[in-house]
Enzyme design. Structure first.
Site, PDB file in Angstrom:
ATOM      1  N   HIS A 186       4.024  -0.884  -8.138  1.00 32.17           N
ATOM      2  CA  HIS A 186       3.857  -2.342  -8.195  1.00 32.17           C
ATOM      3  C   HIS A 186       4.635  -2.934  -9.367  1.00 32.17           C
ATOM      4  O   HIS A 186       5.371  -3.908  -9.206  1.00 32.17           O
ATOM      5  CB  HIS A 186       2.372  -2.689  -8.316  1.00 32.17           C
ATOM      6  CG  HIS A 186       2.110  -4.161  -8.445  1.00 32.17           C
ATOM      7  ND1 HIS A 186       1.331  -4.850  -7.547  1.00 32.17           N
ATOM      8  CD2 HIS A 186       2.528  -5.074  -9.364  1.00 32.17           C
ATOM      9  CE1 HIS A 186       1.286  -6.127  -7.903  1.00 32.17           C
ATOM     10  NE2 HIS A 186       1.991  -6.274  -9.009  1.00 32.17           N
ATOM     11  N   GLU A 187       4.459  -2.343 -10.538  1.00 37.62           N
ATOM     12  CA  GLU A 187       5.117  -2.920 -11.715  1.00 37.62           C
ATOM     13  C   GLU A 187       6.633  -2.865 -11.616  1.00 37.62           C
ATOM     14  O   GLU A 187       7.323  -3.833 -11.939  1.00 37.62           O
ATOM     15  CB  GLU A 187       4.627  -2.225 -12.983  1.00 37.62           C
ATOM     16  CG  GLU A 187       3.161  -2.455 -13.301  1.00 37.62           C
ATOM     17  CD  GLU A 187       2.798  -3.928 -13.408  1.00 37.62           C
ATOM     18  OE1 GLU A 187       3.649  -4.735 -13.846  1.00 37.62           O
ATOM     19  OE2 GLU A 187       1.665  -4.277 -13.048  1.00 37.62           O
ATOM     20  N   HIS A 237       8.624  -5.560  -9.676  1.00 37.56           N
ATOM     21  CA  HIS A 237       8.959  -6.855 -10.286  1.00 37.56           C
ATOM     22  C   HIS A 237      10.392  -6.860 -10.835  1.00 37.56           C
ATOM     23  O   HIS A 237      11.237  -7.591 -10.318  1.00 37.56           O
ATOM     24  CB  HIS A 237       7.952  -7.216 -11.362  1.00 37.56           C
ATOM     25  CG  HIS A 237       6.597  -7.580 -10.836  1.00 37.56           C
ATOM     26  ND1 HIS A 237       6.408  -8.493  -9.824  1.00 37.56           N
ATOM     27  CD2 HIS A 237       5.357  -7.151 -11.183  1.00 37.56           C
ATOM     28  CE1 HIS A 237       5.115  -8.610  -9.573  1.00 37.56           C
ATOM     29  NE2 HIS A 237       4.456  -7.805 -10.380  1.00 37.56           N
ATOM     30  N   ASP A 267       4.113 -12.152  -7.212  1.00 44.27           N
ATOM     31  CA  ASP A 267       2.681 -11.961  -7.029  1.00 44.27           C
ATOM     32  C   ASP A 267       2.153 -13.129  -6.205  1.00 44.27           C
ATOM     33  O   ASP A 267       2.063 -14.248  -6.701  1.00 44.27           O
ATOM     34  CB  ASP A 267       1.952 -11.901  -8.367  1.00 44.27           C
ATOM     35  CG  ASP A 267       2.264 -10.634  -9.136  1.00 44.27           C
ATOM     36  OD1 ASP A 267       2.513 -10.737 -10.340  1.00 44.27           O
ATOM     37  OD2 ASP A 267       2.260  -9.553  -8.532  1.00 44.27           O
TER      38      ASP A 267
END
Length: 210
Positions: A165-166, A169, A176
């Site tokens: 997930h991180e 970005h 998000d």
């Protein structure tokens, strides 16, 4: 933060927020803010650098190593199937191309860019797993991150999933939109265009493939 928005992973259903007006906050420096403890060079998987001490660094490294093959597999598995529609909605070639490009970019950047893991980041709070910046190469890990299992779960959170997930970005330029498995399934069903740009959707799709 003039160089990008802050992304934070919260404990409750992996909630993430971004701070639009952060002029009063000082962005931690990517270099020189803490001693580099060590860098691990991985065959066919770039490298991972750890900063600010050793807090389960071996487990974080194990999760990082899984991303190398896992993100590539996610790229190749994108197609009109149940896992895809669960997390990204009704299949269209345009949306699928965006999903494939996102996983390809994550894979390429994990291999080719410096990946830094900073323990107990300066902006951590008690209910945050981790955070990063859209233009950075550092994931700042927080105390509750260390409480999660190392490898993907199809029901809960994990270090592996949180890291995917991180990195989505800065490396995938994902945003998000919504958070948590239940909400992300609803997002895919009702707003598939938003699901395709939502970081948590990429985490859960990735983990359901493992």
């Amino acid at each position: 933060m003039s160089t990008g928005k802050l992304r934070e992973s919260f404990v409750h259903e992996s909630v993430h927020i971004h701070l639009e007006d952060t002029s009063l906050l000082s962005r931690p420096k990517e270099e020189g803010d803490a001693e580099i403890e060590y860098t691990v060079h991985l065959e066919a998987c770039g490298s991972a650098t750890f900063k600010n001490g050793d807090v389960q660094n071996s487990a974080t490294l194990d999760a990082h190593k899984k991303l190398c093959g896992g993100s590539r597999r996610a790229y190749f598995e994108v197609g009109d199937n149940n896992i895809y529609t669960t997390w990204f909605g009704v299949y269209t070639s345009d949306r699928a191309a965006t999903v494939k490009k996102t996983y390809r970019n994550i894979t390429d950047d994990i291999f080719n860019k410096e990946c830094i893991y900073y323990n107990n980041g300066p902006l951590c709070r008690s209910n945050i797993y981790a955070y990063t910046y859209m233009t950075g190469t550092t994931v700042y890990l927080c105390s509750v991150f260390y409480e999660e299992p190392t490898y993907c779960s199809k029901t809960g959170e994990s270090k592996e999933g949180i890291l995917l997930h991180e990195w989505s970005h800065p490396y995938g330029q994902r945003d998000d939109v919504d958070y948590g498995r239940s909400n992300c399934k609803d997002l895919a069903k009702n707003e598939p265009d938003d699901a395709v740009r939502n970081a948590d959707s990429y985490q859960y799709y990735y983990c359901d493939l493992q």
